[in-house]
Design a protein around this motif. Structure first.
Motif, PDB file in Angstrom:
ATOM      1  N   LEU A 211       0.819  -1.201   0.000  1.00 36.77           N
ATOM      2  CA  LEU A 211       0.000   0.000   0.000  1.00 36.77           C
ATOM      3  C   LEU A 211       0.862   1.264   0.000  1.00 36.77           C
ATOM      4  O   LEU A 211       0.335   2.370   0.060  1.00 36.77           O
ATOM      5  N   ARG A 212       2.163   1.089  -0.099  1.00 35.68           N
ATOM      6  CA  ARG A 212       3.084   2.219  -0.023  1.00 35.68           C
ATOM      7  C   ARG A 212       3.514   2.721  -1.398  1.00 35.68           C
ATOM      8  O   ARG A 212       4.001   3.846  -1.508  1.00 35.68           O
ATOM      9  N   THR A 213       3.361   1.902  -2.427  1.00 37.91           N
ATOM     10  CA  THR A 213       3.760   2.299  -3.775  1.00 37.91           C
ATOM     11  C   THR A 213       2.609   2.086  -4.748  1.00 37.91           C
ATOM     12  O   THR A 213       1.709   1.264  -4.500  1.00 37.91           O
ATOM     13  N   VAL A 214       2.640   2.826  -5.847  1.00 37.39           N
ATOM     14  CA  VAL A 214       1.599   2.684  -6.865  1.00 37.39           C
ATOM     15  C   VAL A 214       1.630   1.292  -7.470  1.00 37.39           C
ATOM     16  O   VAL A 214       0.588   0.658  -7.676  1.00 37.39           O
ATOM     17  N   ARG A 215       2.826   0.784  -7.737  1.00 35.31           N
ATOM     18  CA  ARG A 215       2.961  -0.548  -8.311  1.00 35.31           C
ATOM     19  C   ARG A 215       2.418  -1.613  -7.355  1.00 35.31           C
ATOM     20  O   ARG A 215       1.759  -2.567  -7.774  1.00 35.31           O
ATOM     21  N   LEU A 221      -4.710  -4.719  -6.265  1.00 37.69           N
ATOM     22  CA  LEU A 221      -6.002  -4.607  -6.944  1.00 37.69           C
ATOM     23  C   LEU A 221      -6.155  -5.682  -8.020  1.00 37.69           C
ATOM     24  O   LEU A 221      -7.239  -6.250  -8.192  1.00 37.69           O
ATOM     25  N   GLY A 222      -5.062  -5.944  -8.729  1.00 37.81           N
ATOM     26  CA  GLY A 222      -5.122  -6.995  -9.740  1.00 37.81           C
ATOM     27  C   GLY A 222      -5.394  -8.360  -9.124  1.00 37.81           C
ATOM     28  O   GLY A 222      -6.166  -9.157  -9.666  1.00 37.81           O
ATOM     29  N   PHE A 223      -4.770  -8.625  -7.982  1.00 36.24           N
ATOM     30  CA  PHE A 223      -5.016  -9.898  -7.298  1.00 36.24           C
ATOM     31  C   PHE A 223      -6.465  -9.998  -6.844  1.00 36.24           C
ATOM     32  O   PHE A 223      -7.094 -11.060  -6.982  1.00 36.24           O
ATOM     33  N   LEU A 224      -7.010  -8.916  -6.307  1.00 33.80           N
ATOM     34  CA  LEU A 224      -8.413  -8.931  -5.873  1.00 33.80           C
ATOM     35  C   LEU A 224      -9.349  -9.140  -7.062  1.00 33.80           C
ATOM     36  O   LEU A 224     -10.351  -9.865  -6.950  1.00 33.80           O
ATOM     37  N   ALA A 225      -9.035  -8.527  -8.203  1.00 29.80           N
ATOM     38  CA  ALA A 225      -9.867  -8.706  -9.395  1.00 29.80           C
ATOM     39  C   ALA A 225      -9.838 -10.160  -9.863  1.00 29.80           C
ATOM     40  O   ALA A 225     -10.876 -10.726 -10.230  1.00 29.80           O
ATOM     41  N   LEU A 226      -8.645 -10.773  -9.830  1.00 29.57           N
ATOM     42  CA  LEU A 226      -8.546 -12.175 -10.212  1.00 29.57           C
ATOM     43  C   LEU A 226      -9.324 -13.071  -9.248  1.00 29.57           C
ATOM     44  O   LEU A 226      -9.980 -14.030  -9.658  1.00 29.57           O
ATOM     45  N   VAL A 241      -9.022 -12.607 -20.150  1.00 28.23           N
ATOM     46  CA  VAL A 241      -7.959 -11.901 -19.436  1.00 28.23           C
ATOM     47  C   VAL A 241      -6.586 -12.418 -19.868  1.00 28.23           C
ATOM     48  O   VAL A 241      -5.644 -11.646 -20.061  1.00 28.23           O
ATOM     49  N   GLY A 242      -6.471 -13.735 -20.024  1.00 27.92           N
ATOM     50  CA  GLY A 242      -5.200 -14.302 -20.472  1.00 27.92           C
ATOM     51  C   GLY A 242      -4.822 -13.845 -21.868  1.00 27.92           C
ATOM     52  O   GLY A 242      -3.660 -13.520 -22.132  1.00 27.92           O
ATOM     53  N   ILE A 243      -5.797 -13.809 -22.774  1.00 29.27           N
ATOM     54  CA  ILE A 243      -5.525 -13.308 -24.121  1.00 29.27           C
ATOM     55  C   ILE A 243      -5.101 -11.840 -24.062  1.00 29.27           C
ATOM     56  O   ILE A 243      -4.202 -11.399 -24.809  1.00 29.27           O
ATOM     57  N   GLY A 244      -5.730 -11.063 -23.179  1.00 25.79           N
ATOM     58  CA  GLY A 244      -5.330  -9.674 -23.020  1.00 25.79           C
ATOM     59  C   GLY A 244      -3.882  -9.540 -22.563  1.00 25.79           C
ATOM     60  O   GLY A 244      -3.148  -8.653 -23.032  1.00 25.79           O
ATOM     61  N   TYR A 245      -3.457 -10.420 -21.644  1.00 31.91           N
ATOM     62  CA  TYR A 245      -2.062 -10.396 -21.178  1.00 31.91           C
ATOM     63  C   TYR A 245      -1.105 -10.758 -22.311  1.00 31.91           C
ATOM     64  O   TYR A 245      -0.036 -10.139 -22.451  1.00 31.91           O
ATOM     65  N   VAL A 246      -1.485 -11.731 -23.119  1.00 31.53           N
ATOM     66  CA  VAL A 246      -0.651 -12.112 -24.261  1.00 31.53           C
ATOM     67  C   VAL A 246      -0.507 -10.947 -25.233  1.00 31.53           C
ATOM     68  O   VAL A 246       0.595 -10.620 -25.689  1.00 31.53           O
ATOM     69  N   ILE A 247      -1.618 -10.285 -25.532  1.00 30.06           N
ATOM     70  CA  ILE A 247      -1.600  -9.149 -26.462  1.00 30.06           C
ATOM     71  C   ILE A 247      -0.808  -7.988 -25.875  1.00 30.06           C
ATOM     72  O   ILE A 247      -0.101  -7.275 -26.601  1.00 30.06           O
ATOM     73  N   LEU A 248      -0.896  -7.790 -24.566  1.00 28.71           N
ATOM     74  CA  LEU A 248      -0.172  -6.690 -23.918  1.00 28.71           C
ATOM     75  C   LEU A 248       1.328  -6.801 -24.154  1.00 28.71           C
ATOM     76  O   LEU A 248       1.993  -5.815 -24.489  1.00 28.71           O
TER      77      LEU A 248
END
Length: 289
Positions: A211-215, A221-226, A241-248
């Motif tokens: 909670l101390r850094t933006v990263r 938040l990403g873990f909570l979304a998953l 979501v996996g396809i989105g990560y591949v495209i990213l």
């Protein structure tokens, strides 16, 4: 695994044996590390068995459970600094089964033709997963990292396996997506994922929770979304979501390449740094002589 974790962990915490709280933490760490790897292997093999029996839904679930066990093992080892070289090698061997062979076999039994040469796609995907894991051990294992070199094998295996879940949803069957020739597209998807695993395309690593850094906040938040997606919409959630990560990763590599090619100053600075490094190396060698 437990013995190796014991050797690595007890040496680091030998001075804390007299502290009951510290000793309890050590025992919990060793138990978590010693259980997660066998669980990953167990569910990887169980996924293959379930796919061979035609129970593809459970096979996908077992691959994802193996991924969770793999993530727990890695985070525990890094957080407690109890990782060993033996543990890293064993983890890669287990991952080759759980995220290389198991997802490919699910697709082989569920989608591909079993009476032809489609098994070569299974071989290619698994071979690239093994190469990816071996390269990771040599280049990045045990080091802090913000990016992976090549698509991580758990991500590639998760994308491939979760396709079957997605194909059983209304989002697939009741839209134009379901009308695509997936029995053909899956071959190209397997080949693409296999290539990306052994490529130099950079993929972002999961940020440490904080909670101390933006990263760190983004990682949390990403873990909570998953977690929410896993609980409420697992079949509709993971494949897109996996396809989105591949495209990213691919899009990032393309943009970086275009920016580097379009900015001559970047090439000049790289050449300057290389020349300076060589000159300093020559001075150091002369000084040592």
């Amino acid at each position: 695994v437990f013995i190796e974790a014991l050797r690595g962990g007890l040496g680091a915490y030998a001075k804390s044996f007299r502290d009951p709280a510290a000793w309890q933490a050590i025992k919990l760490t060793l138990i978590a590390t010693g259980i997660s790897l066998p669980l990953n292997l167990f569910f990887g093999i169980f996924a293959i068995v379930a796919a061979a029996r035609g129970d593809f839904g459970r096979a996908v679930l077992y691959v994802l459970i193996g991924a969770i066990a793999d993530a727990i093992d890695g985070r525990v080892a890094r957080a407690t600094r109890t990782g060993t070289r033996f543990g890293e090698e064993l983890d890669s061997l287990v991952d080759a089964i759980s995220f290389g062979l198991a997802p490919a076999m699910i697709m082989y039994f569920a989608v591909l033709h079993k009476d032809g040469w489609d098994w070569l796609f299974v071989f290619g995907f698994t071979a690239c997963a093994v190469i990816r894991l071996a390269r990771f051990n040599v280049e990045q294992a045990g080091r802090a990292k913000t990016h992976f070199r090549g698509l991580p094998s758990p991500a590639a295996g998760g994308v491939l396996a979760s396709y079957y879940w997605f194909s059983q949803t209304s989002l697939y069957t009741e839209t134009a997506i379901g009308g695509l020739p997936w029995h053909i597209l899956l071959r190209y998807l397997m080949a693409l994922l296999a290539f990306l695993m052994v490529s130099d395309v950079p993929y972002p690593a999961w940020p440490t929770f904080s909670l101390r850094t933006v990263r760190g906040v983004i990682g949390l938040l990403g873990f909570l979304a998953l977690a929410i997606g896993l609980v409420f919409l697992p079949r509709e959630f993971f494949f897109p979501v996996g396809i989105g990560y591949v495209i990213l990763g691919v899009a990032t590599a393309v943009m970086n390449g275009l920016l580097d090619r379009g900015n001559p100053m970047i090439h000049s600075s790289i050449m300057l740094r290389t020349a300076l490094a060589r000159r300093l190396g020559g001075y150091r060698a002369a000084f040592e002589a």
